[in-house]
Design a protein around this motif. Structure first.
Motif, PDB file in Angstrom:
ATOM      1  N   ASN A 286       0.865  -1.174   0.000  1.00 37.34           N
ATOM      2  CA  ASN A 286       0.000   0.000   0.000  1.00 37.34           C
ATOM      3  C   ASN A 286       0.900   1.220   0.000  1.00 37.34           C
ATOM      4  O   ASN A 286       1.718   1.396   0.906  1.00 37.34           O
ATOM      5  N   MET A 287       0.748   2.062  -1.010  1.00 34.57           N
ATOM      6  CA  MET A 287       1.670   3.182  -1.197  1.00 34.57           C
ATOM      7  C   MET A 287       0.976   4.505  -0.899  1.00 34.57           C
ATOM      8  O   MET A 287      -0.215   4.674  -1.180  1.00 34.57           O
ATOM      9  N   LEU A 288       1.732   5.428  -0.343  1.00 35.36           N
ATOM     10  CA  LEU A 288       1.215   6.751  -0.008  1.00 35.36           C
ATOM     11  C   LEU A 288       2.344   7.768  -0.109  1.00 35.36           C
ATOM     12  O   LEU A 288       3.438   7.550   0.417  1.00 35.36           O
ATOM     13  N   ASP A 289       2.086   8.880  -0.795  1.00 34.95           N
ATOM     14  CA  ASP A 289       3.043   9.981  -0.910  1.00 34.95           C
ATOM     15  C   ASP A 289       2.530  11.159  -0.097  1.00 34.95           C
ATOM     16  O   ASP A 289       1.350  11.534  -0.199  1.00 34.95           O
ATOM     17  N   THR A 290       3.400  11.757   0.682  1.00 33.36           N
ATOM     18  CA  THR A 290       3.017  12.893   1.518  1.00 33.36           C
ATOM     19  C   THR A 290       4.044  14.014   1.385  1.00 33.36           C
ATOM     20  O   THR A 290       5.217  13.778   1.048  1.00 33.36           O
ATOM     21  N   ASP A 291       3.569  15.227   1.659  1.00 32.84           N
ATOM     22  CA  ASP A 291       4.430  16.418   1.654  1.00 32.84           C
ATOM     23  C   ASP A 291       4.094  17.213   2.915  1.00 32.84           C
ATOM     24  O   ASP A 291       3.074  17.888   2.986  1.00 32.84           O
ATOM     25  N   ILE A 292       4.965  17.101   3.912  1.00 33.10           N
ATOM     26  CA  ILE A 292       4.693  17.658   5.239  1.00 33.10           C
ATOM     27  C   ILE A 292       5.890  18.487   5.689  1.00 33.10           C
ATOM     28  O   ILE A 292       7.052  18.118   5.451  1.00 33.10           O
ATOM     29  N   THR A 293       5.593  19.584   6.350  1.00 35.48           N
ATOM     30  CA  THR A 293       6.629  20.408   6.969  1.00 35.48           C
ATOM     31  C   THR A 293       6.503  20.298   8.480  1.00 35.48           C
ATOM     32  O   THR A 293       5.456  20.620   9.045  1.00 35.48           O
ATOM     33  N   ASP A 294       7.582  19.830   9.126  1.00 34.45           N
ATOM     34  CA  ASP A 294       7.607  19.682  10.579  1.00 34.45           C
ATOM     35  C   ASP A 294       8.367  20.843  11.200  1.00 34.45           C
ATOM     36  O   ASP A 294       9.473  21.204  10.753  1.00 34.45           O
ATOM     37  N   ILE A 311       4.973  20.177  15.436  1.00 36.52           N
ATOM     38  CA  ILE A 311       3.773  20.608  14.717  1.00 36.52           C
ATOM     39  C   ILE A 311       3.988  20.332  13.235  1.00 36.52           C
ATOM     40  O   ILE A 311       4.969  20.795  12.639  1.00 36.52           O
ATOM     41  N   SER A 312       3.082  19.572  12.656  1.00 34.21           N
ATOM     42  CA  SER A 312       3.199  19.163  11.256  1.00 34.21           C
ATOM     43  C   SER A 312       2.153  19.878  10.419  1.00 34.21           C
ATOM     44  O   SER A 312       0.966  19.925  10.775  1.00 34.21           O
ATOM     45  N   LYS A 313       2.600  20.393   9.312  1.00 33.31           N
ATOM     46  CA  LYS A 313       1.717  21.090   8.373  1.00 33.31           C
ATOM     47  C   LYS A 313       1.632  20.274   7.090  1.00 33.31           C
ATOM     48  O   LYS A 313       2.646  19.992   6.446  1.00 33.31           O
ATOM     49  N   ASP A 314       0.414  19.900   6.710  1.00 32.17           N
ATOM     50  CA  ASP A 314       0.190  19.114   5.506  1.00 32.17           C
ATOM     51  C   ASP A 314       0.125  20.067   4.313  1.00 32.17           C
ATOM     52  O   ASP A 314      -0.858  20.792   4.137  1.00 32.17           O
ATOM     53  N   ASN A 315       1.175  20.036   3.486  1.00 28.84           N
ATOM     54  CA  ASN A 315       1.254  20.967   2.364  1.00 28.84           C
ATOM     55  C   ASN A 315       0.373  20.570   1.191  1.00 28.84           C
ATOM     56  O   ASN A 315       0.186  21.373   0.260  1.00 28.84           O
ATOM     57  N   LEU A 317      -2.807  19.992   1.356  1.00 30.97           N
ATOM     58  CA  LEU A 317      -4.159  20.493   1.576  1.00 30.97           C
ATOM     59  C   LEU A 317      -4.179  22.016   1.484  1.00 30.97           C
ATOM     60  O   LEU A 317      -3.201  22.687   1.806  1.00 30.97           O
ATOM     61  N   ASN A 318      -5.298  22.547   1.033  1.00 27.15           N
ATOM     62  CA  ASN A 318      -5.482  23.996   0.923  1.00 27.15           C
ATOM     63  C   ASN A 318      -6.884  24.352   1.448  1.00 27.15           C
ATOM     64  O   ASN A 318      -7.884  23.996   0.833  1.00 27.15           O
ATOM     65  N   PRO A 319      -6.983  25.003   2.586  1.00 28.55           N
ATOM     66  CA  PRO A 319      -5.875  25.494   3.419  1.00 28.55           C
ATOM     67  C   PRO A 319      -5.158  24.346   4.118  1.00 28.55           C
ATOM     68  O   PRO A 319      -5.723  23.263   4.295  1.00 28.55           O
ATOM     69  N   PRO A 320      -3.902  24.546   4.506  1.00 28.41           N
ATOM     70  CA  PRO A 320      -3.135  23.463   5.138  1.00 28.41           C
ATOM     71  C   PRO A 320      -3.720  23.072   6.489  1.00 28.41           C
ATOM     72  O   PRO A 320      -4.352  23.883   7.177  1.00 28.41           O
ATOM     73  N   ARG A 321      -3.481  21.835   6.850  1.00 26.46           N
ATOM     74  CA  ARG A 321      -3.967  21.312   8.122  1.00 26.46           C
ATOM     75  C   ARG A 321      -2.782  21.120   9.063  1.00 26.46           C
ATOM     76  O   ARG A 321      -1.736  20.615   8.668  1.00 26.46           O
ATOM     77  N   TYR A 322      -2.979  21.485  10.340  1.00 29.05           N
ATOM     78  CA  TYR A 322      -1.925  21.382  11.346  1.00 29.05           C
ATOM     79  C   TYR A 322      -2.282  20.309  12.372  1.00 29.05           C
ATOM     80  O   TYR A 322      -3.412  20.255  12.858  1.00 29.05           O
ATOM     81  N   THR A 323      -1.317  19.476  12.677  1.00 28.54           N
ATOM     82  CA  THR A 323      -1.435  18.503  13.765  1.00 28.54           C
ATOM     83  C   THR A 323      -0.178  18.594  14.614  1.00 28.54           C
ATOM     84  O   THR A 323       0.901  18.985  14.118  1.00 28.54           O
TER      85      THR A 323
END
Length: 465
Positions: A286-294, A311-315, A317-323
Motif C-alpha cells: 500500500n503506497m502513499l506519498d506525503t508532503d509535510i513540513t515539521d 507541529i506538522s503542516k500538511d502541504n 491540503l489547501n488550506p493546510p492542516r496542522y497537527t
C-alpha cells in the motif's frame, strides 16, 4: 668405567678394544655441558671448486638411492680460474664393472628428473591458498595481495541462497535441528527481551501512541567523527552510547536503490498475479506519498519540564492542516552491521497528541528550533506488519548574498526508516504473560529485522567492486 662412560651409555671395553689405531676416531667423552648444549655446527661445504672425482663405487650407488633428489645440488662444477664447467665424467674411469654402470644410470636418471620436475607457478593462488577477507575489510586490501586475474581482483564470496528454505526442505530428509525448531538468533532474542522489558512499563491507555522504528544510518565515534570500527565482522548490539552518536542519513544513491527495489517487487507481484483469481491482495504494497513540513518547538518556562512539541503542516491540503504531538524518546538500541553499508537504531518513542486548540498558541509564542520539509514515500506491507518510509528532507538555511539580502538555501538529506505495527507487538506480549504463545514476539522481531537485512543487503551491493 668412569662418569663419561656412564653418560655415554658405554659398556666396559674388551681386551682387543683397548688399543686404538691412529686411523680410528676416538670416541669423544660427553660432559654435562656437552649434553645440555647443541652439537657443534658442521663445517661449511666447499662450493667454489670441486676437483673431478674418480668413478663412484658400489657404496656411492647405494648412498644415491637412499638420498632424496633434494639433497643433490649439482652434477657439474665450475672452475673459477677458467670459468669453464668441468663435468664429473663417470664413464672416463668406467670399465666392465657392473657397479660403475649402475652409478652412471642412477646419475643420468637423477639429471632427467631434475629437468622434468619444475615447480608449477600460479598466476592466481589456488583456492586453498587464498586468504579469506571479510567484506568490511576488502576495500583496505590491495588487489595484488588477493590475486589478480585478467586485471580483476579475485575474491571468494558465498551464495545468496539461504541454508534453510522452508519451501524446499520440508519434503526432504533434512531437519533444521534435533528438536525440529530453528532456535532464534541471539540478536533476535536480545531485541525481543529489550522490547518486552520496555513495553511492559507502558500503560494500557498509551499503547496506541507507542512507536517502534528502525532507522538506517551509521554509528559514529564522537572522537574521530568516523563510523565505529570494532574487532567484529558480524552484526552485534553496541551498548556504549556515550561515546557515539547515530547519523541517520543515507546516501542518495542508496535511497534511490531502495525505492527502485520496491518498484521491482511491486511489478513482479503484478506479473505473477495477472490473470489469476483475486484470492490475494491486488497490490503487494500500500503506497502513499506525503508532503509535510515539521516544526520542532521547545515549550516550557524556567523551572518547568521542557516539552518537545512537533507541529506538522500538511502541504497537500489547501488550506493546510496542522497537527501536533509531544514526542518522548523512551529507549534506543544500536545495532552495528560491519559487513553492511548501514547500521540500525531501534527506537521506542511515545507520541502523545496535542489538542488542536493549543497549536495556534504554541506557534504564536515560540520560535521553532528546527524546521524540516519532508517529501515521503510510504510502502506498507501487511504480511510482515512493516511500514517503510523513504523520506527526502529539506532543511532551510538562511544566508546573505553579496548585496546583503537574505536568501534561503536548503540542505537535502535522505532517510530510510521502518515501523512495526505496535498493536501486534502488544498482543504478542500479552500472549507471553498469559502463557498461550511464547514464540510470537520473537517471530515478529525476526520478520522485522529480516526486512531491514533485505534492504541493507541490497544497498551494500552498490559498494562492492
Amino acid at each position: 668405567m668412569n662418569v663419561g662412560s656412564i653418560l655415554n651409555n658405554d659398556s666396559p671395553p674388551s681386551d682387543h678394544e683397548q688399543e686404538i689405531s691412529p686411523t680410528q676416531s676416538v670416541h669423544q667423552r660427553h660432559s654435562i655441558v656437552n649434553i645440555l648444549n647443541d652439537p657443534p655446527p658442521e663445517p661449511e661445504r666447499q662450493t667454489s671448486f670441486v676437483k673431478p672425482v674418480p668413478a663412484p663405487s658400489a657404496h656411492l650407488a647405494t648412498s644415491i638411492k637412499s638420498n632424496s633428489i633434494a639433497n643433490i645440488t649439482n652434477d657439474r662444477d665450475v672452475d673459477i680460474s677458467t670459468g669453464r664447467e668441468s663435468t664429473i665424467n663417470v664413464s672416463r674411469t668406467s670399465n666392465n664393472d657392473p657397479a660403475s654402470k649402475q652409478d652412471v644410470d642412477e646419475l643420468t636418471r637423477i639429471k632427467q628428473l631434475r629437468k622434468s620436475r619444475k615447480p608449477k607457478r600460479y598466476t592466481v593462488p589456488p583456492i586453498w591458498a587464498q586468504e579469506w577477507i571479510p567484506p568490511n575489510r576488502a576495500h583496505l586490501i590491495d588487489s595484488s595481495d588477493i590475486g589478480n586475474q585478467n586485471g580483476q581482483s579475485v575474491r571468494t564470496t558465498l551464495s545468496d541462497k539461504p541454508v534453510f528454505d522452508y519451501t524446499s526442505t520440508r519434503s526432504v530428509d533434512l531437519q533444521c535441528s534435533i528438536t525440529g525448531v530453528i532456535p532464534p538468533p541471539s540478536l533476535t532474542r536480545t531485541m525481543a527481551e529489550w522490547i518486552f522489558a520496555n513495553f511492559s512499563n507502558i500503560e494500557e491507555r498509551n499503547r496506541k501512541y507507542v512507536e517502534l522504528e528502525l532507522k538506517f544510518g551509521k554509528i559514529v565515534d564522537k572522537r574521530t567523527g568516523n563510523r565505529i570500527n570494532l574487532s567484529v565482522i558480524t552484526e552485534c548490539i553496541f551498548t556504549d552510547h556515550s561515546s557515539v552518536h547515530f547519523d541517520m542519513q543515507v546516501e542518495e544513491i542508496a535511497w534511490n536503490e531502495i525505492r527502485k527495489f520496491f518498484e521491482e517487487l511491486e511489478k513482479s507481484y503484478q506479473e505473477d498475479t495477472r490473470g489469476q483469481a483475486r484470492e490475494r491482495p491486488r497490490r503487494k504494497f500500500n503506497m502513499l506519498d506525503t508532503d509535510i513540513t515539521d516544526s520542532i518547538y521547545q515549550v516550557g518556562g524556567k523551572g518547568e519540564h521542557i516539552r518537545r512539541i512537533r507541529i506538522s503542516k500538511d502541504n497537500s491540503l489547501n488550506p493546510p492542516r496542522y497537527t501536533a504531538i509531544e514526542k518522548t524518546r523512551v529507549a534506543d538500541m544500536y545495532i552495528h552491521n560491519p559487513s553492511n553499508m548501514y547500521d540500525l537504531r531501534l527506537s521506542l518513542s511515545l507520541e502523545l497528541p496535542v489538542p488542536e486548540g493549543n497549536i495556534e498558541g504554541i506557534m504564536a509564542k515560540n520560535k521553532p528550533s528546527i524546521v524540516r520539509e519532508k517529501k515521503r514515500n510510504t510502502w506498507t506491507h501487511s504480511p510482515t506488519i512493516t511500514q517503510f518510509d523513504l523520506t527526502r528532507v529539506l532543511v532551510p538555511r538562511e544566508a546573505k548574498n553579496k548585496h546583503g539580502k537574505k536568501i534561503t538555501n536548503h540542505d537535502i538529506n535522505f532517510e530510510v526508516e521502518m515501523e512495526i505495527d505496535t498493536l501486534e507487538v502488544f498482543n504478542a506480549i500479552d500472549k507471553i504473560t498469559s502463557g498461550t504463545d511464547t514464540f510470537r514476539l520473537e517471530e515478529l522481531v525476526e520478520v522485522f529485522v529480516n526486512n531491514a537485512r533485505v534492504l541493507n543487503n541490497r544497498v551494500t551491493k552498490l559498494a562492492l567492486p
